[in-house]
Design a protein around this motif. Structure first.
Motif, PDB file in Angstrom:
ATOM      1  N   UNK A   4       0.872  -1.169   0.000  1.00 15.72           N
ATOM      2  CA  UNK A   4       0.000   0.000   0.000  1.00 15.72           C
ATOM      3  C   UNK A   4       0.913   1.224   0.000  1.00 15.72           C
ATOM      4  N   UNK A   5       0.781   2.051  -1.037  1.00 14.78           N
ATOM      5  CA  UNK A   5       1.636   3.229  -1.175  1.00 14.78           C
ATOM      6  C   UNK A   5       0.864   4.483  -0.803  1.00 14.78           C
ATOM      7  N   UNK A   6       1.453   5.267   0.084  1.00  9.79           N
ATOM      8  CA  UNK A   6       0.892   6.544   0.506  1.00  9.79           C
ATOM      9  C   UNK A   6       1.930   7.594   0.123  1.00  9.79           C
ATOM     10  N   UNK A   7       1.536   8.568  -0.695  1.00 10.73           N
ATOM     11  CA  UNK A   7       2.513   9.548  -1.169  1.00 10.73           C
ATOM     12  C   UNK A   7       1.899  10.932  -1.265  1.00 10.73           C
ATOM     13  N   UNK A   8       2.743  11.931  -1.055  1.00 14.47           N
ATOM     14  CA  UNK A   8       2.361  13.324  -1.242  1.00 14.47           C
ATOM     15  C   UNK A   8       3.620  14.080  -1.631  1.00 14.47           C
ATOM     16  N   UNK A   9       3.464  15.354  -1.925  1.00 14.60           N
ATOM     17  CA  UNK A   9       4.630  16.170  -2.221  1.00 14.60           C
ATOM     18  C   UNK A   9       5.552  16.301  -1.006  1.00 14.60           C
ATOM     19  N   UNK A  10       5.026  16.007   0.187  1.00 20.03           N
ATOM     20  CA  UNK A  10       5.797  16.125   1.424  1.00 20.03           C
ATOM     21  C   UNK A  10       6.460  14.812   1.832  1.00 20.03           C
ATOM     22  N   UNK A  11       6.330  13.752   1.034  1.00 24.83           N
ATOM     23  CA  UNK A  11       6.952  12.477   1.357  1.00 24.83           C
ATOM     24  C   UNK A  11       5.976  11.323   1.192  1.00 24.83           C
ATOM     25  N   UNK A  12       6.469  10.135   1.421  1.00 28.58           N
ATOM     26  CA  UNK A  12       5.632   8.967   1.242  1.00 28.58           C
ATOM     27  C   UNK A  12       6.079   7.803   2.103  1.00 28.58           C
ATOM     28  N   UNK A  13       5.321   6.723   2.004  1.00 28.94           N
ATOM     29  CA  UNK A  13       5.588   5.511   2.771  1.00 28.94           C
ATOM     30  C   UNK A  13       4.892   4.359   2.067  1.00 28.94           C
ATOM     31  N   UNK A  14       5.499   3.190   2.120  1.00 27.62           N
ATOM     32  CA  UNK A  14       4.877   1.989   1.569  1.00 27.62           C
ATOM     33  C   UNK A  14       4.699   0.975   2.686  1.00 27.62           C
ATOM     34  N   UNK A  15       3.479   0.517   2.853  1.00 26.67           N
ATOM     35  CA  UNK A  15       3.154  -0.508   3.838  1.00 26.67           C
ATOM     36  C   UNK A  15       3.201  -1.852   3.120  1.00 26.67           C
ATOM     37  N   UNK A  16       4.044  -2.739   3.594  1.00 26.82           N
ATOM     38  CA  UNK A  16       4.144  -4.090   3.027  1.00 26.82           C
ATOM     39  C   UNK A  16       3.698  -5.091   4.079  1.00 26.82           C
ATOM     40  N   UNK A  17       2.494  -4.919   4.566  1.00 21.09           N
ATOM     41  CA  UNK A  17       1.955  -5.739   5.643  1.00 21.09           C
ATOM     42  C   UNK A  17       0.557  -6.187   5.232  1.00 21.09           C
ATOM     43  N   UNK A  18       0.403  -7.477   4.963  1.00 22.13           N
ATOM     44  CA  UNK A  18      -0.881  -8.011   4.513  1.00 22.13           C
ATOM     45  C   UNK A  18      -1.975  -7.767   5.549  1.00 22.13           C
ATOM     46  N   UNK A  19      -1.636  -7.842   6.830  1.00 24.05           N
ATOM     47  CA  UNK A  19      -2.631  -7.608   7.886  1.00 24.05           C
ATOM     48  C   UNK A  19      -3.147  -6.177   7.823  1.00 24.05           C
ATOM     49  N   UNK A  20      -2.305  -5.220   7.471  1.00 21.06           N
ATOM     50  CA  UNK A  20      -2.765  -3.833   7.331  1.00 21.06           C
ATOM     51  C   UNK A  20      -3.837  -3.746   6.252  1.00 21.06           C
ATOM     52  N   UNK A  21      -3.596  -4.386   5.131  1.00 25.84           N
ATOM     53  CA  UNK A  21      -4.582  -4.389   4.049  1.00 25.84           C
ATOM     54  C   UNK A  21      -5.875  -5.061   4.512  1.00 25.84           C
ATOM     55  N   UNK A  22      -5.758  -6.245   5.087  1.00 24.03           N
ATOM     56  CA  UNK A  22      -6.930  -7.034   5.469  1.00 24.03           C
ATOM     57  C   UNK A  22      -7.731  -6.397   6.596  1.00 24.03           C
TER      58      UNK A  22
END
Length: 139
Positions: A4-22
């Motif tokens: 799950x990719x979260x991005x903005x002009x101020x930075x970003x983060x990628x969550x690689x956790x299946x439990x977060x998605x579920x």
């Protein structure tokens, strides 16, 4: 694996956790009892598109799904940091209150909680910069 990719002009983060998605992005599909206000707060999370979806533009309170504009582009959810933060805080509260009925383990709850904190940091930076946030996922 789901990212799950979260991005903005101020930075970003990628969550690689299946439990977060579920248990966060798909929490409203878990069949847990929710107040109507909580269900509305979570609608932004269920609208996050798969990066390669070609769905039409849909929108809600403080968010919209933007379809790809070219073959090199992908669908994203564009949201205000405040709207996404409210959804994540609602998901966190509901998950902690309903961990057993949701079927999440103690270790998964701790991992999901840490990921929510990381995403909230991205949202805080985006809000301070006055910019929106884009979110999508790929599996």
């Amino acid at each position: 694996m789901i990212h799950v990719s979260i991005a903005s002009l101020a930075g970003g983060y990628t969550v690689a956790n299946t439990a977060f998605f579920r248990y966060v992005l798909r929490l409203s599909e878990a069949g847990l009892p929710m107040k109507p206000a909580d269900a509305r707060a979570l609608d932004v999370l269920t609208a996050i598109p798969h990066a390669f979806d070609d769905d039409d533009m849909i929108s809600g309170d403080g968010w919209r799904v933007v379809p790809p504009t070219s073959l090199e582009d992908w669908a994203v959810l564009e949201a205000t940091p405040q709207r996404l933060r409210a959804a994540l805080q609602t998901a966190r509260r509901i998950l902690w209150q309903n961990a057993a009925p949701a079927g999440i383990s103690a270790g998964e709850v701790v991992g999901v909680d840490a990921e929510i904190d990381n995403v909230l940091g991205v949202l805080q930076r985006a809000e301070a910069a006055g910019c929106s946030v884009n979110v999508s996922y790929v599996s």
